[in-house]
Design a protein around this motif. Structure first.
Motif, PDB file in Angstrom:
ATOM      1  N   GLY A 342      -1.540  -9.208   5.565  1.00  0.00           N
ATOM      2  CA  GLY A 342      -2.131  -8.241   4.648  1.00  0.00           C
ATOM      3  C   GLY A 342      -1.518  -8.469   3.278  1.00  0.00           C
ATOM      4  O   GLY A 342      -0.429  -9.049   3.176  1.00  0.00           O
ATOM      5  N   HIS A 343      -2.206  -8.015   2.236  1.00  0.00           N
ATOM      6  CA  HIS A 343      -1.661  -8.302   0.908  1.00  0.00           C
ATOM      7  C   HIS A 343      -0.594  -7.292   0.513  1.00  0.00           C
ATOM      8  O   HIS A 343      -0.618  -6.131   0.919  1.00  0.00           O
ATOM      9  CB  HIS A 343      -2.769  -8.425  -0.138  1.00  0.00           C
ATOM     10  N   ARG A 344       0.349  -7.793  -0.277  1.00  0.00           N
ATOM     11  CA  ARG A 344       1.512  -7.004  -0.665  1.00  0.00           C
ATOM     12  C   ARG A 344       1.413  -6.562  -2.123  1.00  0.00           C
ATOM     13  O   ARG A 344       2.224  -5.755  -2.578  1.00  0.00           O
ATOM     14  CB  ARG A 344       2.751  -7.890  -0.454  1.00  0.00           C
ATOM     15  N   ALA A 352      -2.123   3.273  -0.649  1.00  0.00           N
ATOM     16  CA  ALA A 352      -3.177   2.937   0.319  1.00  0.00           C
ATOM     17  C   ALA A 352      -3.465   1.438   0.274  1.00  0.00           C
ATOM     18  O   ALA A 352      -3.505   0.772   1.304  1.00  0.00           O
ATOM     19  CB  ALA A 352      -4.443   3.738   0.021  1.00  0.00           C
ATOM     20  N   ASP A 353      -3.658   0.908  -0.931  1.00  0.00           N
ATOM     21  CA  ASP A 353      -4.096  -0.481  -1.131  1.00  0.00           C
ATOM     22  C   ASP A 353      -3.009  -1.280  -1.832  1.00  0.00           C
ATOM     23  O   ASP A 353      -2.938  -1.254  -3.041  1.00  0.00           O
ATOM     24  CB  ASP A 353      -5.399  -0.467  -1.932  1.00  0.00           C
ATOM     25  N   ASN A 354      -2.111  -1.987  -1.145  1.00  0.00           N
ATOM     26  CA  ASN A 354      -2.147  -2.116   0.290  1.00  0.00           C
ATOM     27  C   ASN A 354      -0.758  -1.952   0.888  1.00  0.00           C
ATOM     28  O   ASN A 354      -0.358  -2.704   1.772  1.00  0.00           O
ATOM     29  CB  ASN A 354      -2.750  -3.471   0.676  1.00  0.00           C
ATOM     30  N   VAL A 355      -0.038  -0.931   0.395  1.00  0.00           N
ATOM     31  CA  VAL A 355       1.231  -0.636   1.065  1.00  0.00           C
ATOM     32  C   VAL A 355       0.940  -0.237   2.511  1.00  0.00           C
ATOM     33  O   VAL A 355       1.663  -0.626   3.430  1.00  0.00           O
ATOM     34  CB  VAL A 355       2.008   0.463   0.310  1.00  0.00           C
ATOM     35  N   ALA A 389      -1.050 -11.544  -4.650  1.00  0.00           N
ATOM     36  CA  ALA A 389      -2.199 -11.776  -5.540  1.00  0.00           C
ATOM     37  C   ALA A 389      -3.558 -11.754  -4.836  1.00  0.00           C
ATOM     38  O   ALA A 389      -4.500 -12.387  -5.289  1.00  0.00           O
ATOM     39  CB  ALA A 389      -2.037 -13.086  -6.317  1.00  0.00           C
ATOM     40  N   GLU A 390      -3.652 -10.976  -3.757  1.00  0.00           N
ATOM     41  CA  GLU A 390      -4.975 -10.758  -3.157  1.00  0.00           C
ATOM     42  C   GLU A 390      -5.884 -10.113  -4.170  1.00  0.00           C
ATOM     43  O   GLU A 390      -7.066 -10.427  -4.288  1.00  0.00           O
ATOM     44  CB  GLU A 390      -4.857  -9.856  -1.921  1.00  0.00           C
ATOM     45  N   GLU A 391      -5.304  -9.163  -4.932  1.00  0.00           N
ATOM     46  CA  GLU A 391      -6.100  -8.371  -5.863  1.00  0.00           C
ATOM     47  C   GLU A 391      -6.724  -9.210  -6.974  1.00  0.00           C
ATOM     48  O   GLU A 391      -7.668  -8.782  -7.616  1.00  0.00           O
ATOM     49  CB  GLU A 391      -5.250  -7.245  -6.465  1.00  0.00           C
ATOM     50  N   TRP A 392      -6.208 -10.401  -7.203  1.00  0.00           N
ATOM     51  CA  TRP A 392      -6.740 -11.248  -8.266  1.00  0.00           C
ATOM     52  C   TRP A 392      -7.836 -12.175  -7.764  1.00  0.00           C
ATOM     53  O   TRP A 392      -8.440 -12.901  -8.551  1.00  0.00           O
ATOM     54  CB  TRP A 392      -5.602 -12.047  -8.903  1.00  0.00           C
ATOM     55  N   GLN A 418      -4.931  -6.759   7.719  1.00  0.00           N
ATOM     56  CA  GLN A 418      -4.616  -5.355   7.470  1.00  0.00           C
ATOM     57  C   GLN A 418      -4.729  -5.077   5.977  1.00  0.00           C
ATOM     58  O   GLN A 418      -3.834  -5.412   5.205  1.00  0.00           O
ATOM     59  CB  GLN A 418      -3.196  -5.037   7.966  1.00  0.00           C
ATOM     60  N   ASP A 419      -5.865  -4.489   5.559  1.00  0.00           N
ATOM     61  CA  ASP A 419      -6.063  -4.146   4.155  1.00  0.00           C
ATOM     62  C   ASP A 419      -6.552  -2.706   4.106  1.00  0.00           C
ATOM     63  O   ASP A 419      -7.642  -2.416   4.582  1.00  0.00           O
ATOM     64  CB  ASP A 419      -7.072  -5.104   3.517  1.00  0.00           C
ATOM     65  N   VAL A 420      -5.753  -1.820   3.528  1.00  0.00           N
ATOM     66  CA  VAL A 420      -5.973  -0.378   3.563  1.00  0.00           C
ATOM     67  C   VAL A 420      -6.078   0.074   5.031  1.00  0.00           C
ATOM     68  O   VAL A 420      -7.150   0.426   5.513  1.00  0.00           O
ATOM     69  CB  VAL A 420      -7.198   0.074   2.736  1.00  0.00           C
ATOM     70  N   SER A 421      -4.945   0.058   5.697  1.00  0.00           N
ATOM     71  CA  SER A 421      -4.910   0.385   7.129  1.00  0.00           C
ATOM     72  C   SER A 421      -4.954   1.875   7.382  1.00  0.00           C
ATOM     73  O   SER A 421      -5.334   2.298   8.466  1.00  0.00           O
ATOM     74  CB  SER A 421      -3.620  -0.141   7.747  1.00  0.00           C
TER      75      SER A 421
HETATM   76 ZN   LIG Z   1      -6.598  -4.390  -0.774  1.00  0.00          ZN
END
Ligand SMILES: [Zn+2]
Length: 697
Positions: A342-344, A352-355, A389-392, A418-421
């Motif tokens: 999952g992205h950090r 939420a996104d994405n802790v 850097a998933e968000e990018w 796991q993205d916004v679990s």
């Molecule tokens: Zn996300």
């Protein structure tokens, strides 16, 4: 004889019909041990620990490429080391300009500078901390002044509607609302139609006061809440398309990248109101009215705005990003990898996104690491990944997949995302149809915080009729599974708990928001982690990999009739019968394989037999890749699901065929159907090979 017949029949039943009686891919003896193992392991994820991780990881804005984001890397690695795991950090250098200054003004009527930051709200300490500027990732640079035109959602059909009304955005600043498409498509279409700048705003109808009370009184978006987010359309670092961004590799220069060339700035509906309420020109057509308190008009000519974006592309566009890995080595099939990731990174505190996804991975890792203290080892290697850097634009996972593609192509058994679990009580899941029956099975095993099992609450919330299973999502685009699924054909699954929320990509996606509205007692974080724990154990310990190609084939069959209907509409004479025949063959082979598997498992097959069988099984979905990719996008090689290139979020099934149909090309449609049928034949052959490897005839 009777026993053998009974086994054969059981094997032919879909996995969901078997419930708790058997465990797909396990011998009876191993299934009993596994049930105990899973029951024990899913007790470990803890709401108290989840809450502590959430607070720590969301205590500051952690955008990719910043020192704060390097601190989340260190936090995750320190945790995994503490539990005795082997760890690794992989760094990639990516082209990722960060903003230096972002400003916007209304020039007329009555000039004013718009206040772009998200102001502090009472009771939320992280809302007072340093914020990341409100700009869309990979926005172009520029300083433009022009008339404003409202373009609804900025979809292809919205521009067609504007054309029919004689309105052009050429030389104008477009303002589009969020929703209905990926923001990168909004930016691409605005630029394609000649706009010199673009505002993308959150309309209150979408996730603001029209939906519910706004933050901090409620969970929804307040007038100042801004949805940041990337507008990059291709996946991964744009300077290294198709290969890993490692040291010394050749780089594409910015003039050859597929990126935006106009400034694109996200705003809240407070600022959008300051522009839209003065717009004159034609009244908004049907479906274009949003939730602000006046009738929308389109312009242009009555509102002029100025937009200025400057970034560091001239001075420091390259930034290091860091993926983290924790490993538990397998005992019997150590080369085979079961990966959860999952992205950090986030745009703000990102609770939420994405802790939430990172916490799910951490708690699953701890639960499995604790199990090892008793001397237990998984049969396969389990990998716990967090991506940067998933968000990018899915940079961290894409660069990793490209960098390690050879090993992953051969040895990755499954990727779980796991993205916004956890940001509410409502479960949803999806992925490759080959993994869906297992995800349902695990959902039956895991208790739901609201009582019963996750599965029973899921059915209740979705009002699923008794004769059906709850609907599951197809892998489209928009998260880190893309590299694994679209590029390499590795089966994937994902799940999470959703709810009402209007803080997506905002500074207000915070620990305080989570404790007030999203998941106040962290029980849904815990449930997501329990599912991750059980999914990983179930796949890692199976004797024979627990894919379900009967459900897979049946799902594929459902995609043929819409192609027939579309071909009739286009007056194409092509036929789908070869495709249907190949899918039928895949289902028959899957049924024979399941029967052979269950019979063989009764006789304790050797590691050698299992290794060969599993290697053949891993080829089933890989057979549905085309090495040269889709005609429109060579990086996308999986011919089953892809994100629609005209939408970015919506999913497209059988994309090689459906894109040929969309292009209105009869002969290409026919050849793509034949090509896909041939690949289904190869997938069926892989199942036949797997059956042969078991020694069955
Ligand atoms: Zn996300």
């Amino acid at each position: 004889m009777q026993l053998r017949t009974a086994l054969f029949l059981l094997g032919a039943l879909p996995a969901w019909a078997l419930g708790q009686q058997t465990m797909v891919g396990y011998s009876a003896a191993n299934a009993a041990k596994q049930r105990d193992l899973e029951a024990n392991a899913i007790k470990r994820p803890s709401a108290t620990i989840a809450s502590t991780h959430s607070r720590e990881l969301s205590k500051e804005t952690h955008v990719a490429g910043t020192p704060a984001q390097a601190r989340t890397r260190d936090y995750v690695i320190a945790q995994m080391k503490k539990w005795g795991m082997e760890t690794e950090v992989r760094a990639y250098d990516v082209w990722m300009p960060h903003p230096v200054s972002v400003k916007a003004w209304r020039i007329s009527p009555s000039p004013k500078e718009l206040s772009l930051s998200e102001p502090p709200v009472p009771g939320d300490p992280t809302s007072r901390l340093a914020q990341y500027p409100t700009v869309n990732g990979y926005s172009g640079e520029g300083d433009v002044t022009a008339d404003v035109v409202y373009v609804n959602y900025g979809l292809i059909e919205d521009y067609a509607q504007l054309d029919s009304m004689g309105i052009s955005v050429k030389g104008k600043i477009a303002i589009a609302r969020y929703g209905r498409s990926f923001r990168g498509i909004k930016a691409r279409e605005a630029e394609k139609h000649g706009a010199v700048g673009l505002f993308i705003y959150s309309d209150p109808q979408d996730d603001g006061y029209v939906v519910g009370d706004v933050y901090p009184d409620g969970p929804m978006r307040n007038p100042n809440g801004v949805q940041r987010g990337s507008i990059l359309n291709p996946d991964g670092d744009p300077s290294t398309p198709g290969y890993g961004s490692t040291q010394g590799v050749p780089r594409v220069t910015p003039d050859k990248m597929e990126i935006s060339h106009i400034p694109v700035v996200p705003i809240g509906y407070g600022n959008a109101n300051e522009l839209l309420k003065f717009l004159k020109g034609p009244a908004a057509p049907r479906g274009w009215q949003g939730g602000l308190a006046f009738h929308y008009h389109i312009g242009p000519g009555s509102v002029k705005a100025r937009l200025a974006v400057k970034d560091d592309r001239a001075t420091r566009p390259m930034k290091p990003i860091f993926d983290t890995f924790g490993f538990v080595r397998g005992s019997q099939f150590p080369d085979e990898l079961v990966i959860v990731g999952g992205h950090r990174d986030g745009w703000g505190p990102g609770a939420a996104d994405n802790v939430s996804g990172t916490v799910s991975i951490l708690e699953a890792a701890r639960s499995i690491a604790e199990e090892m203290k008793s001397g237990w080892r998984p049969k396969r290697t389990i990998v716990f990944a967090t991506w940067d850097a998933e968000e990018w634009g899915l940079l961290g996972s894409t660069e990793y997949v490209e960098d390690d593609s050879l090993r992953l192509s051969r040895k990755a058994v499954a990727y779980l995302n796991q993205d916004v679990s956890a940001q509410g009580p409502r479960f949803s899941g999806g992925g490759s149809p080959s993994l869906r029956p297992m995800l349902r099975d695990i959902a039956r095993l895991v208790p739901d915080p609201a009582g019963g099992s996750v599965y029973s609450q899921w059915r209740k919330a979705t009002a699923t009729p008794d004769t059906a299973e709850p609907a599951m999502g197809d892998p489209g685009g928009g998260s880190d599974f893309a590299g694994f699924y679209n590029h390499l054909g590795i089966p994937i699954a994902e799940w999470g708990f959703g709810g009402a929320g209007g803080v997506y990509h905002s500074q207000y996606d915070s620990y305080t928001w989570m404790t007030k509205f999203g998941d106040p007692s962290f029980v849904y974080h815990t449930a997501a982690a329990k599912i991750a724990t059980a999914m990983l154990l179930r796949i890692a310990d199976a004797d024979v990999l627990p894919y379900d190609y009967v459900e897979f084939a049946r799902t594929m069959r459902g995609y043929v009739a819409p192609i027939d209907r579309a071909m009739a509409q286009h007056h194409f004479s092509a036929s789908t019968s070869a495709l249907s025949a190949s899918i039928d063959r895949l289902e028959r082979e899957a049924q024979s394989f399941n029967a052979a598997r269950d019979a063989a498992l009764a006789n304790a097959p050797s590691t050698q037999v299992l290794t060969t069988t599993n290697a053949a099984l891993m080829q089933v979905e890989r057979s549905l890749l085309r090495p040269e990719g889709l005609r429109t996008r060579p990086w996308f090689r999986n011919l089953i699901y892809v994100a629609d290139e005209n939408n970015g979020y919506a999913n497209m099934v059988f994309p090689s065929v459906n894109e040929a149909l969309r292009a209105n090309d009869a002969s290409l449609t026919q050849s793509e159907i034949a090509d896909l049928a041939g690949r289904f034949d190869r997938a069926a052959q892989a199942l036949a090979d797997a059956r042969a490897a078991l020694g069955a005839r």
